[in-house]
Scaffold this motif. Structure first.
Motif, PDB file in Angstrom:
ATOM      1  N   MET A  27     -22.049  15.918  -2.868  1.00  0.00           N
ATOM      2  CA  MET A  27     -22.143  16.576  -4.170  1.00  0.00           C
ATOM      3  C   MET A  27     -23.069  15.815  -5.113  1.00  0.00           C
ATOM      4  N   VAL A  28     -23.028  14.481  -5.049  1.00  0.00           N
ATOM      5  CA  VAL A  28     -23.856  13.685  -5.947  1.00  0.00           C
ATOM      6  C   VAL A  28     -25.341  13.882  -5.640  1.00  0.00           C
ATOM      7  N   ARG A  29     -25.697  14.061  -4.385  1.00  0.00           N
ATOM      8  CA  ARG A  29     -27.114  14.278  -4.068  1.00  0.00           C
ATOM      9  C   ARG A  29     -27.493  15.754  -4.100  1.00  0.00           C
ATOM     10  N   GLY A  30     -26.554  16.622  -4.434  1.00  0.00           N
ATOM     11  CA  GLY A  30     -26.874  18.030  -4.652  1.00  0.00           C
ATOM     12  C   GLY A  30     -26.678  18.931  -3.462  1.00  0.00           C
ATOM     13  N   ALA A  31     -26.087  18.437  -2.376  1.00  0.00           N
ATOM     14  CA  ALA A  31     -25.858  19.259  -1.188  1.00  0.00           C
ATOM     15  C   ALA A  31     -24.484  19.925  -1.302  1.00  0.00           C
ATOM     16  N   TYR A  32     -24.409  20.944  -2.127  1.00  0.00           N
ATOM     17  CA  TYR A  32     -23.153  21.654  -2.348  1.00  0.00           C
ATOM     18  C   TYR A  32     -23.463  23.125  -2.564  1.00  0.00           C
ATOM     19  N   THR A  33     -22.429  23.949  -2.475  1.00  0.00           N
ATOM     20  CA  THR A  33     -22.572  25.366  -2.784  1.00  0.00           C
ATOM     21  C   THR A  33     -21.863  25.662  -4.103  1.00  0.00           C
ATOM     22  N   GLY A  34     -22.214  26.792  -4.714  1.00  0.00           N
ATOM     23  CA  GLY A  34     -21.576  27.163  -5.969  1.00  0.00           C
ATOM     24  C   GLY A  34     -21.974  26.232  -7.094  1.00  0.00           C
ATOM     25  N   PRO A  65     -15.591  19.499 -13.231  1.00  0.00           N
ATOM     26  CA  PRO A  65     -14.690  18.340 -13.199  1.00  0.00           C
ATOM     27  C   PRO A  65     -13.522  18.572 -12.256  1.00  0.00           C
ATOM     28  N   GLY A  66     -13.257  17.607 -11.404  1.00  0.00           N
ATOM     29  CA  GLY A  66     -12.149  17.685 -10.468  1.00  0.00           C
ATOM     30  C   GLY A  66     -12.511  18.241  -9.115  1.00  0.00           C
ATOM     31  N   THR A  85     -11.848  27.007   1.105  1.00  0.00           N
ATOM     32  CA  THR A  85     -10.679  26.477   0.428  1.00  0.00           C
ATOM     33  C   THR A  85     -10.639  26.953  -1.011  1.00  0.00           C
ATOM     34  N   ASP A  86      -9.439  26.848  -1.607  1.00  0.00           N
ATOM     35  CA  ASP A  86      -9.302  27.263  -2.997  1.00  0.00           C
ATOM     36  C   ASP A  86     -10.122  26.376  -3.920  1.00  0.00           C
ATOM     37  N   ASN A  87     -10.318  25.127  -3.484  1.00  0.00           N
ATOM     38  CA  ASN A  87     -11.071  24.215  -4.328  1.00  0.00           C
ATOM     39  C   ASN A  87     -12.540  24.593  -4.427  1.00  0.00           C
TER      40      ASN A  87
END
Length: 400
Positions: free
Chosen positions: A192-199, A203-204, A217-219
């Motif tokens: 997530m810190v390097r930007g490899a995420y979806t959506g 916070p959290g 997942t719900d998260n």
């Protein structure tokens, strides 16, 4: 030196008189916000002067001349103005100075085919690398802009120079393969810190949404991504510190960058857009040599002659990195936003790894008389582009 009775004594901030306030409207666009004359009663004992300066928004509050007492009561009860207001935001850039209708369509393109001589791809044969450079996107971040549009800034490294080149991406469906690829030993937070995420990040959040099974997942709700129905609009833009940062009127580079971003952020840009920002200042000769070329231009040379006098090519840029970055972003067909038809073959790569299907003319809003700037230098610059560099500018769009 002003005397003791000069108006500047009681006006330490240099706020102009109401009679001369109209002069401030001629300030350049980057002077923001503009100064405002004080009312006569603001310094009197009857009406205590509010603690205002040039950045205050209190002058935006409408006043009532019929009932001054009620006006003072309303001012006292009204909450202070928000800092998130036009008076506190950076000034708009020339290319975005004029609001555009939401119904504006994407600019039309001219079909091109570099595989045939008459394909509309220029007459020059650029020198191409035998193999494309190796590139890797090392970080990606969401950038909210002052116009309300969001984009994703991708930072690339490569194996041929030590510069950090950029891809400015409009559209959630355009992703970097090298960034999204998993790396040994990294955690979900690392991704997530390097930007490899979806959506979107929030916070959290604990899951990137890209590891096996985590996206459901719900998260991490599944990202809703629009489906393009054609190739994206792409601008290959070379760094220009003077035109983009120092307000130079010698070139139109800053306005072209603004216009590219404006077109790619329109609601009709459903296929997304990419600005490949290459760090090759001064058409590849560097900032120091470019400034020398400026001095030669002041001595009478045009932009091409100045480069040649400094023993540089008229254009020393290369586009292999742009081709490799486009492939990393999953793009094999693009609509190229350019007035230079010779750039088409250069961007496509040695084996046509990327195909340019259309050439879209770059016409900044200033050329249509809808903002921007005019200067003798930039007009000469455009004339040289047409006569000596083969650029295809629609002269009918230029201001008289």
């Amino acid at each position: 030196m002003p005397g003791p009775n000069s108006s500047s004594v009681g006006n330490p901030r240099g706020v102009p008189d109401p009679q001369t306030h109209e002069d401030t409207t001629n300030l350049p666009s980057f002077y923001s916000p503009r100064s405002r004359p004080l009312r006569e009663d603001e310094g009197s004992a009857v009406a205590p002067r509010l603690d205002r300066d040039e950045l205050s928004l209190s002058f935006l509050v409408p006043s009532s001349t019929s009932n001054p007492a009620s006006t003072q009561t309303d001012d006292a009860s009204r909450p202070p103005p928000s800092l998130l207001s036009p008076a506190f935001t950076p000034p708009v850039t020339p290319g975005n100075a004029t609001p555009t209708s939401l119904a504006e369509q994407q600019p039309p393109g001219v079909p091109v085919d570099s595989s045939i001589p008459s394909g509309g791809c220029g007459s020059k044969r650029p020198r191409l690398l035998e193999t494309l450079p190796e590139v890797q996107c090392i970080v990606r971040a969401r950038i909210p802009t002052v116009s309300g549009t969001e984009m994703f800034l991708h930072l690339y490294t490569n194996n041929i120079d030590n510069k950090e080149h950029l891809a400015i991406v409009f559209g959630p469906h355009i992703r970097s393969r090298s960034l999204d690829a998993p790396r040994d030993g990294e955690t979900e937070m690392d991704r997530m810190v390097r930007g490899a995420y979806t959506g979107r990040l929030y916070p959290g959040r604990t899951k990137s949404g890209m590891a096996s099974g985590s996206s459901s997942t719900d998260n991490n709700p599944t990202e809703e991504v629009s489906h393009p129905n054609g190739p994206p609009l792409v601008r290959i833009h070379s760094e220009c510190y003077t035109g983009e940062t120092a307000w130079s009127a010698r070139c139109d580079c800053g306005e072209q960058l603004d216009e590219a971003a404006r077109l790619m952020s329109l609601p009709t840009a459903v296929n997304g857009g990419i600005v490949i920002y290459l760090r090759q200042e001064g058409r590849g000769i560097g900032l120091g040599e470019k400034l020398k070329a400026y001095n030669l231009q002041d001595l009478g040379s045009d932009t091409v002659e100045a480069n040649l006098l400094l023993r540089h090519p008229a254009d020393a840029r290369s586009y292999g990195l742009a081709t490799a970055m486009l492939l990393d972003l999953g793009q094999k067909e693009i609509r190229l936003l350019t007035n230079n038809p010779d750039k088409i073959r250069a961007v496509e790569g040695p084996n046509r790894e990327v195909r340019v299907t259309e050439r879209v003319a770059m016409v900044p809003l200033s050329w249509k008389g809808k903002g921007g700037f005019r200067s003798r230098e930039v007009e000469g610059y455009l004339k040289t582009k047409i006569e000596k560099m083969g650029h295809m500018l629609d002269m009918g769009t230029l201001p008289p």
